[in-house]
Design a protein around this motif. Sequence first.
Motif, mmCIF file in Angstrom:
data_model
loop_
_atom_site.group_PDB
_atom_site.id
_atom_site.type_symbol
_atom_site.label_atom_id
_atom_site.label_comp_id
_atom_site.label_asym_id
_atom_site.label_seq_id
_atom_site.Cartn_x
_atom_site.Cartn_y
_atom_site.Cartn_z
ATOM 1 N N TYR A 170 7.555 12.584 -3.326
ATOM 2 C CA TYR A 170 8.110 13.932 -3.401
ATOM 3 C C TYR A 170 9.086 14.196 -2.257
ATOM 4 C CZ TYR A 170 8.272 18.601 -5.339
ATOM 5 O OH TYR A 170 8.705 19.738 -5.975
ATOM 6 N N PHE A 171 8.817 13.576 -1.109
ATOM 7 C CA PHE A 171 9.758 13.671 0.003
ATOM 8 C C PHE A 171 11.094 13.059 -0.393
ATOM 9 C CE2 PHE A 171 11.659 11.490 3.708
ATOM 10 C CZ PHE A 171 11.987 12.597 4.475
ATOM 11 N N CYS A 172 11.055 11.870 -1.005
ATOM 12 C CA CYS A 172 12.294 11.216 -1.450
ATOM 13 C C CYS A 172 13.024 12.069 -2.479
ATOM 14 C CB CYS A 172 11.985 9.843 -2.040
ATOM 15 S SG CYS A 172 11.561 8.583 -0.829
ATOM 16 N N GLN A 173 12.260 12.633 -3.435
ATOM 17 C CA GLN A 173 12.894 13.458 -4.450
ATOM 18 C C GLN A 173 13.559 14.682 -3.837
ATOM 19 O OE1 GLN A 173 10.710 16.124 -6.849
ATOM 20 N NE2 GLN A 173 11.895 15.765 -8.700
ATOM 21 N N SER A 174 12.832 15.372 -2.950
ATOM 22 C CA SER A 174 13.375 16.578 -2.326
ATOM 23 C C SER A 174 14.595 16.252 -1.477
ATOM 24 C CB SER A 174 12.302 17.245 -1.449
ATOM 25 O OG SER A 174 11.197 17.624 -2.220
ATOM 26 N N VAL A 230 -4.832 22.685 -2.730
ATOM 27 C CA VAL A 230 -4.308 22.217 -1.445
ATOM 28 C C VAL A 230 -3.522 20.925 -1.616
ATOM 29 C CG1 VAL A 230 -4.938 21.368 0.851
ATOM 30 C CG2 VAL A 230 -6.102 23.360 -0.107
ATOM 31 N N LEU A 231 -4.016 20.009 -2.466
ATOM 32 C CA LEU A 231 -3.311 18.751 -2.686
ATOM 33 C C LEU A 231 -1.932 18.977 -3.297
ATOM 34 C CD1 LEU A 231 -4.257 15.786 -2.158
ATOM 35 C CD2 LEU A 231 -6.072 17.457 -2.023
ATOM 36 N N THR A 232 -1.864 19.886 -4.256
ATOM 37 C CA THR A 232 -0.572 20.215 -4.869
ATOM 38 C C THR A 232 0.383 20.784 -3.826
ATOM 39 O OG1 THR A 232 -1.659 20.673 -6.974
ATOM 40 C CG2 THR A 232 0.563 21.520 -6.708
ATOM 41 N N SER A 233 -0.143 21.623 -2.942
ATOM 42 C CA SER A 233 0.691 22.207 -1.888
ATOM 43 C C SER A 233 1.162 21.162 -0.888
ATOM 44 C CB SER A 233 -0.079 23.309 -1.152
ATOM 45 O OG SER A 233 -0.333 24.381 -2.022
ATOM 46 N N LEU A 234 0.311 20.171 -0.622
ATOM 47 C CA LEU A 234 0.688 19.133 0.339
ATOM 48 C C LEU A 234 1.886 18.335 -0.153
ATOM 49 C CD1 LEU A 234 -2.748 17.774 1.628
ATOM 50 C CD2 LEU A 234 -1.023 19.024 2.934
ATOM 51 N N TRP A 235 1.831 17.901 -1.431
ATOM 52 C CA TRP A 235 3.005 17.143 -1.884
ATOM 53 C C TRP A 235 4.205 18.051 -2.126
ATOM 54 C CZ3 TRP A 235 4.498 18.498 -6.819
ATOM 55 C CH2 TRP A 235 3.529 18.771 -7.789
ATOM 56 N N TYR A 236 3.942 19.304 -2.493
ATOM 57 C CA TYR A 236 5.056 20.231 -2.715
ATOM 58 C C TYR A 236 5.715 20.636 -1.400
ATOM 59 C CZ TYR A 236 7.586 23.635 -5.596
ATOM 60 O OH TYR A 236 8.557 24.326 -6.268
ATOM 61 N N CYS A 237 4.949 20.662 -0.294
ATOM 62 C CA CYS A 237 5.537 21.075 0.987
ATOM 63 C C CYS A 237 6.435 19.999 1.581
ATOM 64 C CB CYS A 237 4.459 21.493 1.989
ATOM 65 S SG CYS A 237 3.614 20.133 2.789
ATOM 66 N N MET A 238 6.540 18.853 0.907
ATOM 67 C CA MET A 238 7.535 17.861 1.324
ATOM 68 C C MET A 238 8.947 18.431 1.211
ATOM 69 S SD MET A 238 6.117 15.119 2.452
ATOM 70 C CE MET A 238 4.876 16.190 3.174
ATOM 71 N N THR A 239 9.084 19.515 0.452
ATOM 72 C CA THR A 239 10.363 20.239 0.424
ATOM 73 C C THR A 239 10.719 20.707 1.826
ATOM 74 O OG1 THR A 239 9.841 21.025 -1.803
ATOM 75 C CG2 THR A 239 11.594 22.176 -0.636
ATOM 76 N N GLY A 240 9.705 21.177 2.567
ATOM 77 C CA GLY A 240 9.932 21.605 3.946
ATOM 78 C C GLY A 240 10.173 20.446 4.877
ATOM 79 N N VAL A 241 9.425 19.346 4.682
ATOM 80 C CA VAL A 241 9.612 18.164 5.532
ATOM 81 C C VAL A 241 11.012 17.603 5.353
ATOM 82 C CG1 VAL A 241 8.785 15.820 6.023
ATOM 83 C CG2 VAL A 241 7.150 17.630 5.489
ATOM 84 N N GLN A 242 11.512 17.593 4.115
ATOM 85 C CA GLN A 242 12.857 17.055 3.890
ATOM 86 C C GLN A 242 13.923 17.921 4.549
ATOM 87 O OE1 GLN A 242 15.712 17.871 1.953
ATOM 88 N NE2 GLN A 242 15.024 19.829 1.070
ATOM 89 N N LEU A 243 13.662 19.224 4.640
ATOM 90 C CA LEU A 243 14.624 20.075 5.355
ATOM 91 C C LEU A 243 14.683 19.703 6.834
ATOM 92 C CD1 LEU A 243 13.897 23.594 3.802
ATOM 93 C CD2 LEU A 243 16.026 22.306 3.624
ATOM 94 N N MET A 244 13.519 19.370 7.393
ATOM 95 C CA MET A 244 13.466 18.997 8.803
ATOM 96 C C MET A 244 14.087 17.619 9.036
ATOM 97 S SD MET A 244 9.547 20.266 9.458
ATOM 98 C CE MET A 244 9.537 19.972 11.228
ATOM 99 N N VAL A 245 13.604 16.629 8.299
ATOM 100 C CA VAL A 245 14.105 15.267 8.468
ATOM 101 C C VAL A 245 15.542 15.149 7.958
ATOM 102 C CG1 VAL A 245 13.739 12.846 7.848
ATOM 103 C CG2 VAL A 245 11.784 14.338 8.300
ATOM 104 N N GLY A 246 15.783 15.759 6.779
ATOM 105 C CA GLY A 246 17.134 15.719 6.218
ATOM 106 C C GLY A 246 18.140 16.404 7.120
ATOM 107 N N GLY A 247 17.706 17.494 7.772
ATOM 108 C CA GLY A 247 18.599 18.182 8.704
ATOM 109 C C GLY A 247 19.003 17.286 9.865
ATOM 110 N N ILE A 248 18.044 16.505 10.360
ATOM 111 C CA ILE A 248 18.342 15.581 11.463
ATOM 112 C C ILE A 248 19.255 14.454 10.986
ATOM 113 C CG2 ILE A 248 17.322 13.904 13.053
ATOM 114 C CD1 ILE A 248 14.801 15.697 13.074
ATOM 115 N N ILE A 249 18.939 13.886 9.801
ATOM 116 C CA ILE A 249 19.783 12.804 9.261
ATOM 117 C C ILE A 249 21.202 13.301 9.005
ATOM 118 C CG2 ILE A 249 20.113 11.244 7.310
ATOM 119 C CD1 ILE A 249 17.060 11.162 6.998
ATOM 120 N N ALA A 250 21.296 14.487 8.390
ATOM 121 C CA ALA A 250 22.616 15.057 8.099
ATOM 122 C C ALA A 250 23.367 15.384 9.392
ATOM 123 C CB ALA A 250 22.459 16.315 7.239
#
Length: 520
Positions: A70-74, A186-206
Amino acid sequence: MGEEKHSPQTTHHEDNITPYTPPVPQTHRDEDQETAAYTGQVVTYVDEETSKKLFWTINRRILACMLGTYFCQSLDKGTLGFASIMGIKKDAHLVGQDYSWLGTILYMGVLVGEYPTNLLLQKLPVAKYLSTNVFLWGCVIACSAAAKDFKALMVVRFLLGVFESCVQPSFIIMTSMWYTKREQAVLTSLWYCMTGVQLMVGGIIAWGASHYLHHSIYSWQLLFLILGCATCAWAIFIGWWLPDSPMKAKCFSEDQKRLMIERVRANETGIQNKTYKSYQMLEAIRDPVIWCYVMLQITSTLVIGGLGVFSNLIIASFGFSVLETQLLNIAQGAVTIIVMIGSATLAQTTGQTILVMHAWTIPPIIGTAVIYSIPPDHNTRVGLLIAFYCTQFYLAQGNLIFSMISRNVAGQTKKSTTLAITFVAWAAGNMTAPQIFQSGDAPRYKKGFTAHFCLYVLFNIILVILRVLLTRRNKAKRSVAVSAEAEAAAAGCKADEKITHAFAFEDLTDKENPDFRYVI
């Protein structure tokens, strides 16, 4: 689509709102043979300590792969947002509504791919099908670096949507297959919150890629190449590491498999069944609860989709530079993670998912009102940024809707049909959302935020209707169970305490199964 079972509808029900009245037709009871090899007529009790050990054993395989995928998708889906302030508009000669259409076309691809992908998920090994699609969209992202005009970008974004359409349906199937109802929110929220992780990591990569200037390729093209190659590598890994089902998991012992299956018996949603049943498909289409989920998907994604595509442009309009906007994605991502995990934890603790969904619309309404009312300048930009972060509370609605569908729909054909219908709605909402923000309305986008106000109201109205329907169904099921269990009523016991879970793996729908109870 394989063998179809046709059988007379011998159960009786007054309308499409109330559950079926027992007895359940024998012809509808169809236990999957792979599952039956690990289950018996007698229910095996799994104690809490053993269940916890199994939970963490499963997480090392299943949750790890879901989070990474989900991180990769986001991240891959969000590349357009990062590229929007890295010069893609100028370099690809995008004018007018071209950028909005690049956000829309991705969900047109999802719309096209959604129904066939859900039918294939019922028939094919889930993990292998998922890894194949991840590899294909990784190739598409890498090839996006070669797209230098609007037409080429439209093609790759469409293909990206087609291949990404399998992710959320796959995850909902996997979540109900491996985890208990209590764990699923909670499990659904954990994989769905990868949207937030990608903003953090993606922001650094970008932010790093934004420094790549005056070379033979643009910085946004470099971003596409890096992320595309990384996604292809991840696809190969999950194809090797992720099991298709508890029954086919060679990484677990036979005893572990049996206990893993028994621990999800109380879900009453089964694990798998590859036989397509037309009566379950018709039940899904006629079920008003399913159409409530459809409307919730539409009214939530019309907001979430627009905020996702235009978030960087909105933040930049507050007066922040390109590099500042990229770095502010880190804070936005952190807010998203806190909001999503917080909503799921609260829903799990209180047992009131719908009430939490109501509460989580309040901060977005306040934040939207502030952005709508206060013009941006150097003195107000921090306050406006905080207001924008308040709108991120609405992102949690997506994972809570997914968790409701995962826990409240039973029968494999009914579930696959429901996933197809609801994700078509999800795609349609996301497809339309970027069009709410018109280029002529920039930079304040007042008309877009006015539309958001209306959607917040409609979303809450639908939640009220859904709660009434599910409460009525649970009450009807309990009433029937109490009548059938005269000794339980005489002893003053609740009918739920006498549930045997004897129908758990017989591929009955949520309306048919007398032991099924809806999460509200």
